[in-house]
Design an enzyme around this catalytic site. Structure first.
Site, short mmCIF file in Angstrom:
data_model
loop_
_atom_site.label_atom_id
_atom_site.label_comp_id
_atom_site.label_asym_id
_atom_site.label_seq_id
_atom_site.Cartn_x
_atom_site.Cartn_y
_atom_site.Cartn_z
N ALA A 198 9.57 4.75 -34.81
CA ALA A 198 10.24 5.58 -35.81
C ALA A 198 11.72 5.69 -35.44
O ALA A 198 12.11 6.04 -34.30
CB ALA A 198 9.35 6.69 -36.20
N ASP A 199 12.43 5.94 -36.45
CA ASP A 199 13.84 6.41 -36.12
C ASP A 199 14.36 6.96 -37.37
O ASP A 199 14.06 6.94 -38.40
CB ASP A 199 14.76 5.24 -35.76
CG ASP A 199 16.13 5.60 -35.00
OD1 ASP A 199 16.02 5.66 -33.92
OD2 ASP A 199 17.18 5.93 -35.64
N GLN A 200 15.65 7.69 -37.18
CA GLN A 200 16.03 8.63 -38.34
C GLN A 200 17.63 8.54 -38.14
O GLN A 200 18.24 8.70 -37.00
CB GLN A 200 15.56 9.96 -38.12
CG GLN A 200 16.06 10.90 -39.44
CD GLN A 200 15.53 12.19 -39.17
OE1 GLN A 200 15.86 12.90 -38.26
NE2 GLN A 200 14.70 12.66 -40.26
N LYS A 225 12.00 -0.29 -31.34
CA LYS A 225 11.03 0.65 -30.35
C LYS A 225 9.47 0.31 -30.40
O LYS A 225 8.77 0.13 -29.31
CB LYS A 225 11.35 1.95 -31.00
CG LYS A 225 12.31 2.62 -30.56
CD LYS A 225 12.65 4.03 -31.21
CE LYS A 225 13.82 4.86 -31.18
NZ LYS A 225 13.88 5.99 -31.86
#
Length: 212
Positions: free
Chosen positions: A83-85, A67
């Site tokens: 960011a990622d989760q 991203k």
């Protein structure tokens, strides 16, 4: 009254996400930024990572980096935050199971039943890019334990929240009625929302974005 700025005007800050929760975290901390959604095929990246046996923390970092890198290519002078989760919970055999956002209310119900009475991790990765290179990354792993809630509560919760639960990988919003699902929460609240804020702020100060 004159507005007091805690942030320098240069470099501009871009958050590579459409997530309202992550935007709220940064906005609440007093940061000025532009939110730009990154067109990344998250499902393909996750499927490839699983096929290759990549652990969830590395998969989350790959997604966050994809991203940030996508947006940074168009804005090389900006500092871009990706960011990622990922939600990971052991299955009955003890193998890590990755959860995606539920597609519908039936999927949300199935998610919550699978997580009920168990401890799961929210693997939260954040990556910063500037001038064609990654300049910082961080991984947080909050642990959350759901209580053994009853089916009556589950149905009432889903009715109260409605389709808002579909925006969360765990089918809950900890900042809303979803907090009633839990017996224990360990970790920074902002990391649970998908953006580890305190480490990010420390980096931004060191990088000259925020005043020391």
């Amino acid at each position: 009254m004159t507005a007091v700025r805690l942030q320098r005007e240069d470099p501009p800050l871009i958050l590579a996400t459409a997530s309202s929760a992550r935007q709220a975290v940064l906005r609440g901390a007093g940061l000025a930024f532009t939110a730009v959604a990154a067109a990344v095929d998250e499902a393909a990246i996750k499927a490839s990572a699983q096929a290759e046996g990549i652990p969830p923390e590395d998969a989350a970092m790959l997604l966050a980096e994809a991203k940030a890198q996508r947006i940074a290519r168009r804005h090389p002078e900006a500092l871009v935050i990706g960011a990622d989760q990922m939600l990971v919970c052991p299955d009955e055999a003890g193998r890590p199971r990755w959860f995606d956002k539920p597609a519908d209310m039936a999927g949300a119900r199935a998610h919550l039943r699978a997580l009920r009475g168990r401890t799961h991790e929210l693997v939260s990765a954040v990556v910063c890019w500037r001038r064609g290179a990654r300049v910082w990354q961080h991984l947080a792993r909050p642990r959350l334990t759901m209580r053994a809630f009853g089916d009556e509560f589950l149905e009432a919760y889903l009715a109260a929240e409605g389709e808002a639960v579909l925006s969360s990988v765990g089918a809950y919003r900890l900042e809303g009625p979803g907090v009633q699902l839990f017996a224990r929460v360990e970790g920074e609240h902002s990391a649970i929302l998908g953006l580890p804020l305190l480490p990010l702020l420390d980096f931004l100060r060191g990088h000259g974005v925020l005043l020391r």
